[in-house]
Design a protein around this motif. Structure first.
Motif, PDB file in Angstrom:
ATOM      1  N   GLU A  58      13.858  10.364 -30.504  1.00  0.00           N
ATOM      2  CA  GLU A  58      12.732   9.726 -29.817  1.00  0.00           C
ATOM      3  C   GLU A  58      13.111   9.365 -28.382  1.00  0.00           C
ATOM      4  N   SER A  59      14.340   8.938 -28.181  1.00  0.00           N
ATOM      5  CA  SER A  59      14.808   8.614 -26.832  1.00  0.00           C
ATOM      6  C   SER A  59      14.801   9.851 -25.953  1.00  0.00           C
ATOM      7  N   LYS A  60      15.235  10.974 -26.501  1.00  0.00           N
ATOM      8  CA  LYS A  60      15.254  12.207 -25.723  1.00  0.00           C
ATOM      9  C   LYS A  60      13.846  12.633 -25.317  1.00  0.00           C
ATOM     10  N   GLU A  61      12.883  12.382 -26.186  1.00  0.00           N
ATOM     11  CA  GLU A  61      11.496  12.738 -25.872  1.00  0.00           C
ATOM     12  C   GLU A  61      10.911  11.847 -24.785  1.00  0.00           C
ATOM     13  N   LYS A  62      11.395  10.594 -24.698  1.00  0.00           N
ATOM     14  CA  LYS A  62      10.839   9.636 -23.742  1.00  0.00           C
ATOM     15  C   LYS A  62      11.636   9.559 -22.439  1.00  0.00           C
ATOM     16  N   ALA A  63      12.869  10.019 -22.433  1.00  0.00           N
ATOM     17  CA  ALA A  63      13.739   9.857 -21.262  1.00  0.00           C
ATOM     18  C   ALA A  63      13.231  10.684 -20.090  1.00  0.00           C
ATOM     19  N   VAL A  64      13.331  10.112 -18.908  1.00  0.00           N
ATOM     20  CA  VAL A  64      12.940  10.837 -17.694  1.00  0.00           C
ATOM     21  C   VAL A  64      14.156  11.195 -16.836  1.00  0.00           C
ATOM     22  N   GLN A  79      16.150   2.355  -6.263  1.00  0.00           N
ATOM     23  CA  GLN A  79      15.794   1.840  -7.587  1.00  0.00           C
ATOM     24  C   GLN A  79      14.352   1.341  -7.613  1.00  0.00           C
ATOM     25  N   LEU A  80      13.928   0.678  -6.561  1.00  0.00           N
ATOM     26  CA  LEU A  80      12.538   0.215  -6.499  1.00  0.00           C
ATOM     27  C   LEU A  80      11.571   1.403  -6.515  1.00  0.00           C
ATOM     28  N   MET A  81      11.908   2.447  -5.782  1.00  0.00           N
ATOM     29  CA  MET A  81      11.062   3.643  -5.753  1.00  0.00           C
ATOM     30  C   MET A  81      11.046   4.331  -7.114  1.00  0.00           C
ATOM     31  N   GLU A  82      12.208   4.364  -7.767  1.00  0.00           N
ATOM     32  CA  GLU A  82      12.305   4.961  -9.099  1.00  0.00           C
ATOM     33  C   GLU A  82      11.413   4.206 -10.078  1.00  0.00           C
ATOM     34  N   ASP A  83      11.491   2.881 -10.042  1.00  0.00           N
ATOM     35  CA  ASP A  83      10.656   2.064 -10.928  1.00  0.00           C
ATOM     36  C   ASP A  83       9.170   2.268 -10.633  1.00  0.00           C
ATOM     37  N   ALA A  84       8.814   2.307  -9.353  1.00  0.00           N
ATOM     38  CA  ALA A  84       7.403   2.494  -8.987  1.00  0.00           C
ATOM     39  C   ALA A  84       6.896   3.845  -9.475  1.00  0.00           C
ATOM     40  N   ALA A  85       7.691   4.891  -9.258  1.00  0.00           N
ATOM     41  CA  ALA A  85       7.281   6.228  -9.698  1.00  0.00           C
ATOM     42  C   ALA A  85       7.194   6.303 -11.210  1.00  0.00           C
ATOM     43  N   ASP A  86       8.150   5.701 -11.912  1.00  0.00           N
ATOM     44  CA  ASP A  86       8.144   5.719 -13.376  1.00  0.00           C
ATOM     45  C   ASP A  86       6.867   5.089 -13.936  1.00  0.00           C
ATOM     46  N   GLN A  87       6.366   4.053 -13.267  1.00  0.00           N
ATOM     47  CA  GLN A  87       5.221   3.297 -13.778  1.00  0.00           C
ATOM     48  C   GLN A  87       3.895   3.691 -13.130  1.00  0.00           C
ATOM     49  N   GLY A  88       3.967   4.595 -12.136  1.00  0.00           N
ATOM     50  CA  GLY A  88       2.743   5.006 -11.462  1.00  0.00           C
ATOM     51  C   GLY A  88       2.110   3.894 -10.653  1.00  0.00           C
ATOM     52  N   VAL A  89       2.946   3.064  -9.997  1.00  0.00           N
ATOM     53  CA  VAL A  89       2.442   1.960  -9.192  1.00  0.00           C
ATOM     54  C   VAL A  89       3.028   2.049  -7.791  1.00  0.00           C
ATOM     55  N   ASN A  90       2.487   1.253  -6.891  1.00  0.00           N
ATOM     56  CA  ASN A  90       3.029   1.159  -5.541  1.00  0.00           C
ATOM     57  C   ASN A  90       4.264   0.270  -5.520  1.00  0.00           C
ATOM     58  N   LEU A  91       5.005   0.384  -4.435  1.00  0.00           N
ATOM     59  CA  LEU A  91       6.155  -0.491  -4.242  1.00  0.00           C
ATOM     60  C   LEU A  91       5.689  -1.934  -4.125  1.00  0.00           C
ATOM     61  N   PRO A  92       6.540  -2.865  -4.532  1.00  0.00           N
ATOM     62  CA  PRO A  92       6.156  -4.271  -4.394  1.00  0.00           C
ATOM     63  C   PRO A  92       6.317  -4.744  -2.948  1.00  0.00           C
ATOM     64  N   ARG A  93       5.468  -5.647  -2.517  1.00  0.00           N
ATOM     65  CA  ARG A  93       5.781  -6.398  -1.311  1.00  0.00           C
ATOM     66  C   ARG A  93       6.817  -7.438  -1.733  1.00  0.00           C
ATOM     67  N   ARG A 145       0.829  -1.207   0.000  1.00  0.00           N
ATOM     68  CA  ARG A 145       0.000   0.000   0.000  1.00  0.00           C
ATOM     69  C   ARG A 145       0.864   1.259   0.000  1.00  0.00           C
ATOM     70  N   LEU A 146       2.144   1.092  -0.214  1.00  0.00           N
ATOM     71  CA  LEU A 146       3.097   2.184  -0.059  1.00  0.00           C
ATOM     72  C   LEU A 146       3.525   2.716  -1.422  1.00  0.00           C
ATOM     73  N   GLY A 147       3.166   3.955  -1.697  1.00  0.00           N
ATOM     74  CA  GLY A 147       3.636   4.601  -2.913  1.00  0.00           C
ATOM     75  C   GLY A 147       4.974   5.278  -2.685  1.00  0.00           C
ATOM     76  N   SER A 148       5.742   5.495  -3.743  1.00  0.00           N
ATOM     77  CA  SER A 148       7.059   6.118  -3.595  1.00  0.00           C
ATOM     78  C   SER A 148       6.966   7.466  -2.897  1.00  0.00           C
ATOM     79  N   GLU A 149       5.951   8.220  -3.238  1.00  0.00           N
ATOM     80  CA  GLU A 149       5.827   9.563  -2.672  1.00  0.00           C
ATOM     81  C   GLU A 149       5.490   9.538  -1.188  1.00  0.00           C
ATOM     82  N   GLU A 150       5.092   8.380  -0.677  1.00  0.00           N
ATOM     83  CA  GLU A 150       4.739   8.266   0.736  1.00  0.00           C
ATOM     84  C   GLU A 150       5.927   7.891   1.618  1.00  0.00           C
ATOM     85  N   VAL A 151       7.050   7.556   1.025  1.00  0.00           N
ATOM     86  CA  VAL A 151       8.241   7.172   1.802  1.00  0.00           C
ATOM     87  C   VAL A 151       8.967   8.455   2.188  1.00  0.00           C
TER      88      VAL A 151
END
Length: 708
Positions: A582-588, A137-151, A56-62
């Protein structure tokens, strides 16, 4: 009683508020788990990684952490840089601790993400840091995909204890803040050491004449070393010794210390003053890197004369090696020595780099020549680490046999692979990943202490383009053989730039290596070599000749193979340009790295387009009359000026492009491109020479002259 009194005095509204709060807590705790799971790809790979669902933990909540007394929060960046301490474990999203009994190797950790909290246990402070790095890295991946951290549960540790990256700054310096940002990035991929090949880029105080005007002062080196050590990166210096000494011996005041008076390459190992100078440089380099365990003394690619002493080249090197190793030990450092010259003097060198020679032939060579080593084995220092470098074929039987010989005779051995050798503009051979992997795996298999990733500055590509090789090194030195190279490449792109770039359509780097390799000598006459231009009396003669208008089509026929190749590669460059955009347009993140790749591609395209423009002029059809073709040629110097200006603008955001005014160039024995000019002209010499020729031939003539 205190709570009862509060209820009595607060009345109905107080009771109502508390009931609402309790109801919210019950509702929240009963809320179903988020259903959307993400894809989490860590680099380097953890030893064990089990995903059990979605928290239930989003990156922004840590936002907060709790550590017991006596445990410090590691130096963090990225999504964890603003963490705040909590008063108790219950109030924190991250609870960390150190437990020396944790069943992992040194620098290992255990990380567990539950429903609402992250637990990190480090075996030691380094392990705690690396647990936080993995969480980032887990938080970065979660934020990139708009999902919560994995258990999840992770148990992790390195396969090699010492994982060092080579920072070679002998021919140029980056801006100081770049080195600090680099330490952050290396720490994020669990690299724990840097060997800094400093040459004249330390502000030496005991031998100040050696220091370049753009050298970093010792105090600044100490600050950088402190910063790196806070991120578990130990910086140790490499100060070249017996050979590779041009940065010292080029100066008039040191010329009498040369082994050969006409050459600035090597010291005379029999002159006591040699050691006065070298030890002063060592003292300053050691002071500049206070956390370093090692002193790399070089010692490769040198054969001294003995000045009529009758001593062999091997004896002379061992005299020098024993003196400098004794000094290093007195200074509390472990000396590291390139091992190639003793093996070469003994006659067992060639099999280390020949993958085709049979095991029987290798054994025969060793049987015949091992006596040459054994005759002096008592003179080989035991306090030294013998660094076995092999950048192309580390898995050869001859290379492994040489390492085994040192180990069997009681010497310590460490390997050195490479992410950059003598490649121009960018690392090639797929960033040398297969050889990095091979040497890492053989080092793990042999139980060696560590591995060095060399990144040579000889032809000085931009350091950003070394990052793919660095990340491959981080993967295989830490995790061993968990990912094949083709599986690692999309993870590199994802970690470096963002999840969208993991898609294969953004995989332009391998494609770019091919035209870059061709570009090196594309504008030179047959047999010409870019590295030799600066030493030529008439370098313009090495540039490809121009078409003779009196012999229409002859030039194109002579260079037909070159032109066909250029057109094929030009098409590839156009495709690469689209993918980079195209990579420059998609890179975060790390957009700057893509900017550098873009400029490399544009420079290569210009040289290929120049060849096509010369062909167009040579053929001069009615559809492309001579006047238009000539005008197109005349525009090339201006176009080149724009290409160069844009590349320099991008590179100079992190790099000092020019050497200081009055910088004394050495004799450049190995034809290092980056060592041939005080200005950044060295990067563009063939292009500059050809543009000068075109300008001279098109100015006020209306045609090109024959014979050029």
């Amino acid at each position: 009683m205190k709570n009862v009194k509060l209820l009595q005095t607060s009345g109905y509204r107080g009771i109502q508020s508390m009931l609402l709060l309790w109801g919210f807590i019950v509702f929240a705790s009963c809320r179903p788990l988020p259903e959307k799971s993400g894809d989490f790809q860590l680099l380097p790979s953890p030893q064990e990684f089990e995903i059990r669902g979605v928290s239930r933990l989003g990156s922004e909540e840590v936002k907060s952490y709790y550590l017991p007394d006596g445990v410090d929060l590691p130096a963090l960046g990225g999504p964890l840089q603003d963490l705040q301490p909590a008063d108790s474990p219950d109030q924190a999203q991250i609870v960390g601790r150190i437990d020396a009994s944790l069943d992992v190797k040194a620098e290992g950790y255990a990380l567990e993400i539950g429903d609402r909290q992250v637990s990190i246990t480090g075996k030691d402070p380094a392990g705690l840091l690396y647990g936080f790095m993995t969480l980032e890295q887990l938080m970065e991946d979660a934020a990139d995909q708009g999902v919560n951290l994995p258990r999840c549960a992770i148990r992790d540790f390195p396969e090699l204890a010492y994982r060092a990256v080579h920072l070679d700054i002998k021919h140029h310096r980056e801006k100081t803040d770049y080195y600090y940002r680099l330490m952050d990035r290396l720490a994020g991929y669990k690299v724990n050491a840097v060997i800094a090949e400093v040459e004249d880029k330390i502000g030496y105080e005991l031998q100040p004449e050696v220091a370049s005007a753009d050298a970093m002062p010792i105090d600044e080196w100490i600050k950088l070393s402190d910063y790196a050590m806070a991120r578990n990166i130990e910086i140790s210096p490499l100060v070249q010794g017996l050979g590779h000494a041009s940065f010292i011996l080029k100066h008039d005041q040191y010329k009498d210390l040369r082994d050969d008076p006409a050459s600035d390459w090597a010291f005379n190992p029999l002159d006591p003053r040699t050691y006065d100078v070298q030890f002063d440089l060592y003292r300053d380099a050691i002071r500049a890197t206070p956390h370093g365990k090692y002193l790399h003394i070089g010692g490769d690619e040198v054969q001294t004369t003995g000045r009529g002493s009758g001593k062999s080249a091997l004896e002379l090197q061992l005299i020098w090696l024993n003196k400098v190793c004794r000094f290093a030990e007195e200074q509390g450092r472990v000396p590291i020595f390139w091992d190639d010259m003793p093996l070469k003097f003994a006659g067992v060198y060639r099999p280390m780099f020949d993958p085709d020679i049979s095991r029987e032939a290798v054994d025969s060579i060793w049987a015949a020549n091992e006596k040459n080593l054994l005759a002096f084995i008592d003179q080989f220092p035991k306090n030294c680490i013998y660094m076995r470098w092999n950048y192309s074929d580390p898995g050869t039987y001859g290379n492994l046999k040489a390492m085994d010989w040192f180990t069997a005779n009681g010497f310590r051995v460490m390997g050195a692979t490479a992410g950059q050798t003598r490649w121009v503009l960018m690392p090639q051979n797929e960033s040398n990943m297969e050889n990095i992997r091979s040497f890492a795996l053989s080092s793990i298999d042999k139980g060696l202490n560590g591995l060095l990733l060399t990144l040579w500055d000889d032809d000085s590509p931009h350091f950003e383009l070394y990052m793919r090789g660095i990340m491959a090194f981080a993967e295989y030195a830490w995790a061993g053989d968990k990912r094949p190279i083709e599986a690692l490449k999309p993870v590199y792109r994802r970690r470096a730039f963002g999840p969208a770039l993991a898609d294969a359509k953004y995989a332009f780097i391998d494609s770019l290596e091919i035209p870059v390799a061709y570009w090196k000598n594309a504008l030179l006459a047959d047999g010409g070599n870019r590295n030799n231009l600066a030493k030529m009396e008439a370098p313009g003669t090495a540039v490809i000749d121009l078409p003779d208008p009196a012999k229409k089509g002859e030039w194109s026929a002579r260079y037909a193979e070159r032109l066909n190749r250029a057109k094929t590669l030009l098409t590839a460059c156009d495709s690469i340009a689209v993918r980079i955009q195209e990579s420059k347009e998609k890179a975060v993140r790390n957009a700057y790295t893509l900017d550098v790749y873009e400029q490399v591609n544009e420079l290569v395209k210009f040289s290929l387009e120049t060849l096509v423009a010369l062909e167009n002029y040579d053929l001069q059809t009615e559809a492309a009359p001579e006047g238009e073709a000539l005008k197109a040629l005349a525009r090339l110097p201006g176009k080149f000026a724009g290409v160069r200006s844009r590349l320099e603008a991008v590179y100079s955001r992190t790099r000092l492009l020019n050497k200081p005014e009055g910088y004394l160039l050495d004799q450049d024995h190995h034809r290092h491109l980056a060592n041939q000019k005080r200005t950044f002209d060295w990067q563009f010499l063939p292009e500059m020479l050809l543009m000068e020729k075109i300008t001279a031939e098109t100015a006020n003539t209306g045609s090109l002259s024959p014979g050029n």
